[in-house]
Design an enzyme around this catalytic site. Structure first.
Site, PDB file in Angstrom:
ATOM      1  CG  ASP A   1      -0.131  -0.101   2.541  1.00  0.00           C
ATOM      2  OD1 ASP A   1       0.840  -0.879   2.597  1.00  0.00           O
ATOM      3  OD2 ASP A   1      -0.494   0.584   3.512  1.00  0.00           O
ATOM      4  CG  ASP A   2      -0.194   4.256   1.873  1.00  0.00           C
ATOM      5  OD1 ASP A   2      -1.262   4.238   1.229  1.00  0.00           O
ATOM      6  OD2 ASP A   2      -0.154   4.366   3.101  1.00  0.00           O
TER       7      ASP A   2
ATOM      8  CG  ASP B   1      -1.840   8.286   9.997  1.00  0.00           C
ATOM      9  OD1 ASP B   1      -3.023   8.603   9.737  1.00  0.00           O
ATOM     10  OD2 ASP B   1      -1.282   7.285   9.499  1.00  0.00           O
TER      11      ASP B   1
ATOM     12  CE1 TYR C   1      -5.848   2.012   1.817  1.00  0.00           C
ATOM     13  CE2 TYR C   1      -3.884   1.858   0.448  1.00  0.00           C
ATOM     14  CZ  TYR C   1      -4.686   2.577   1.308  1.00  0.00           C
ATOM     15  OH  TYR C   1      -4.346   3.858   1.655  1.00  0.00           O
TER      16      TYR C   1
END
Length: 654
Positions: A304-305, A423, A358
């Site tokens: 991911d990311d 975050d 995702y």
């Protein structure tokens, strides 16, 4: 009819206060007696009053456990007896019993020492018990008498179930005795836990140890080690750990094991790996092997990311460009890791991954190819329809299973739930109860893990909620679960509990969700104040009392049962105390204005403005954003203070 309604209302009130009152026919007597059973969290599948009296644990207690019984469970039960004021004597069989003693039989339901006691004491719930101990992590509890002494039996399907039984026994304890009860219980979700998966300052080693212990007490079974700003997982994913680092990880693995938690390691190579590279495959396998050597038996490869297209020249040559070919490349790599590492081990959990795409249940070229090419045994982690999903439905999860699977073979999913993670908003805390998750999710997904806040101890209440939701979704009640969580982390002091609730009330607002309105209790007090003030009545006093309590947060929160909560809350608690001082000065100012006392108005105004300036100070450090201003209940607090200032400014004393 009115009587029935009244009785129902009383029962609800008793449940809310943490005790369930159950009527039963006393053995050998006439009439009906009332047995009090504490509310258990997570809520068991079956909980009833037992036969006979509570089982004292504050005297001499035999712990009867066959050789080979889970040592962590024995130790936890010994600690429970010691905490109740008793003396535990571990024996492998019950030959003779000293007068005035009690016994607790502990072990699996198939244990020949435990089985007959469960059959004898649990005969009134035999079918439920058999159902419970035939399911993974299930357990049964019954109380009564054996060998002429008060006895409890804690029987599990397996070692996990035995450990869970002890955690329930802990909650059945009151005044040194275990309530007479019959419990038949098992989890509805296979995977229940915590993923440390946020960006920002990773948790300390001690915080991780504490989270593991807390999660184990709540019958969770999974911790995923995936802090985004740990370079060893991402930027330096190829590098092996030093012996010192492995030693620290070993302590986490051992603590997880002792609390019946699966320590899951997440390696994120997608940031710069070549999926077609034999060398990168070897690096990944070597890294995972090093973790396997210290006892890790569960692994994730998150992708991911990262870039959403094929980047490596070798991959472009082998797989081609485009999102479908990115999925093909990733599936090839994951299948190779699965073949080379996972399939070669007999004692390892199925490999998991986090796809580059995702979230969302709708199909696209990437998901379609991933579903087709990825080994069907590899589990996908999914965040719901959005990256941060306010609602997650069973229908959506079912669609996602098909989307990430292949025709006729839906993919196993674990929900990576991005709540209460902060975050993306590191000046905020998200402490509302977990809401908007379908109670029937257990029918659609393998499991559910919460991604908590950067502040680990402030995340304990939400972790508690997720433990309830994933164990028994249909019985989960957000409000009751949060109340129980706050009582647990606060400890027995009612003044401390009130302070914790006032602090949590200020940190409800989750991205303007209508189910989590900002500071609802504070708002109620403010509305009542203005209603009284505008009508010329003496204020009810609720807002003044709340202002005084907010000012005491820095003093009261460190007295909690979970001291780390106060440390995590330091800067928010200080801001809340400054706001509390500002509110109190505003009340003084408004009262002085009504009395025509100009000097008192001026002094209170100055004090109010000083308090507001202090509350607005940048005090909370972050990893990437520098020092930020803690935000909590600001819209209510600032609006009130501004209205108070404007009210006085418009008076003759302005």
């Amino acid at each position: 009819m009115l009587l029935l309604i009244a009785v129902a209302a009383l029962a609800v009130a008793l449940v809310v206060t943490g005790w369930l009152v159950v009527s039963r026919e006393r053995s050998g007597g006439h009439g009906t007696g009332k047995i009090e059973i504490p509310s258990i969290f997570p809520i068991p599948q079956h909980l009833q009053a037992g036969v006979g009296d509570p089982v004292p644990l504050n005297g001499h207690v035999y712990i009867v456990a066959s050789p080979g019984t889970d040592q962590a469970s024995i130790t936890a039960l010994q600690d429970l007896v010691t905490g109740a004021g008793g003396t535990a004597e571990a024996v492998t069989a019950m030959n003779s019993a000293a007068a005035g003693s009690s016994a607790v039989f502990l072990g699996t339901a198939s244990d020949p020492t435990v089985s007959p006691v469960l059959k004898e004491l649990g005969k009134e719930s035999a079918a439920d018990n058999q159902n419970a101990v035939s399911r993974a992590e299930g357990y049964a509890i019954a109380t009564g008498k054996t060998s002429g002494i008060p006895t409890a039996v804690l029987a599990g399907t397996d070692a996990d179930g035995v450990f869970h039984a002890v955690q329930t026994a802990r909650q059945l304890l009151k005044d040194g005795a275990m309530a007479a009860a019959r419990v038949s219980d098992w989890p509805l979700m296979e995977t229940r836990g915590v993923i440390e998966g946020f960006y920002g300052t990773p948790w300390s080693h001690q915080a991780r140890l504490d989270v593991l212990k807390f999660a184990g007490r709540q019958k969770m079974n999974t911790y995923i080690y995936s802090p985004k700003d740990d370079p060893q997982l991402r930027e330096k994913w190829r590098a092996l750990y030093s012996n010192e680092d492995l030693k620290e990880l070993q302590e986490l693995v051992d603590t997880a094991t002792a609390n019946h938690i699966r320590f899951t390691y997440a390696l994120s190579p997608g940031i710069d790996s070549c999926y077609s590279s034999e060398a990168d495959l070897n690096f990944a396998v070597a890294k995972l092997e090093s973790l396997y050597s210290i006892g890790v038996r569960s692994f994730v490869i998150p992708l991911d990311d990262i870039a959403t297209k094929v980047q490596c020249a070798e991959d472009l040559k082998e797989f081609g460009a485009g999102q479908a070919n990115l999925a093909k490349a990733q599936a090839s790599f994951l299948n190779d890791v699965n073949d080379r590492f996972i399939s070669a081990k007999a004692d390892i959990q199925p490999l998991q991954t986090v796809p580059t795409f995702y979230n969302g249940s709708a199909s696209n070229a990437y998901k379609k190819e991933l579903g087709r090419a990825l080994n069907p045994g590899i589990v996908v982690q999914w965040t719901g329809e959005d990256v941060v999903s306010h609602r997650i439905s069973a229908d959506s999860a079912e669609t996602a299973r098909r989307t990430y699977g292949s025709p006729g073979s839906p993919r196993d999913l674990v929900i990576w739930d991005n709540y209460p993670v902060n975050d993306f908003s590191q000046d905020h805390l998200f402490m509302a109860p977990v809401i908007g998750r379908d109670s029937e999710l257990y029918k659609s997904v393998r499991g559910l893990v919460t991604n908590p806040m950067i502040e680990p101890y402030l995340s304990f209440p939400a972790i508690f909620n997720y433990a309830d939701l994933s164990w028994n979704g249909p019985a989960y009640d957000p409000g009751k679960s949060m109340d129980a969580a706050l009582k647990q982390v606060s400890g027995p002091d009612p003044e401390v509990l009130a302070a914790v609730k006032a602090f949590v009330d200020l940190n409800q607002d989750w991205q303007d969700d209508e189910l989590t309105p900002s500071a609802p209790e504070l708002r109620r007090d403010i509305e009542q104040f203005w209603s009284d003030y505008d009508a010329g009545r003496s204020p009810s006093g609720g807002l003044k009392a709340r202002a005084e309590l907010l000012q005491r947060l820095p003093e009261l929160l460190p007295k909690m049962a979970v001291p780390g909560f106060a440390a995590d809350a330091t800067h928010w608690a200080t801001a809340a105390a400054n706001y509390g001082r500002g509110v109190e000065e505003a009340l003084i100012m408004l009262d002085a204005a009504k009395r025509g006392n100009s000097p008192a108005v001026a002094e209170a105004r100055r004090n109010l403005q000083a308090a507001l300036a202090a509350a607005d100070a940048k005090t909370q450090p972050t990893l990437e954003l520098g020092v930020v201003t803690p935000v909590l209940g600001d819209s209510e607090l600032k609006t009130f203070l501004e209205r108070a200032l404007n009210t006085v400014a418009q008076s003759k004393l302005s």
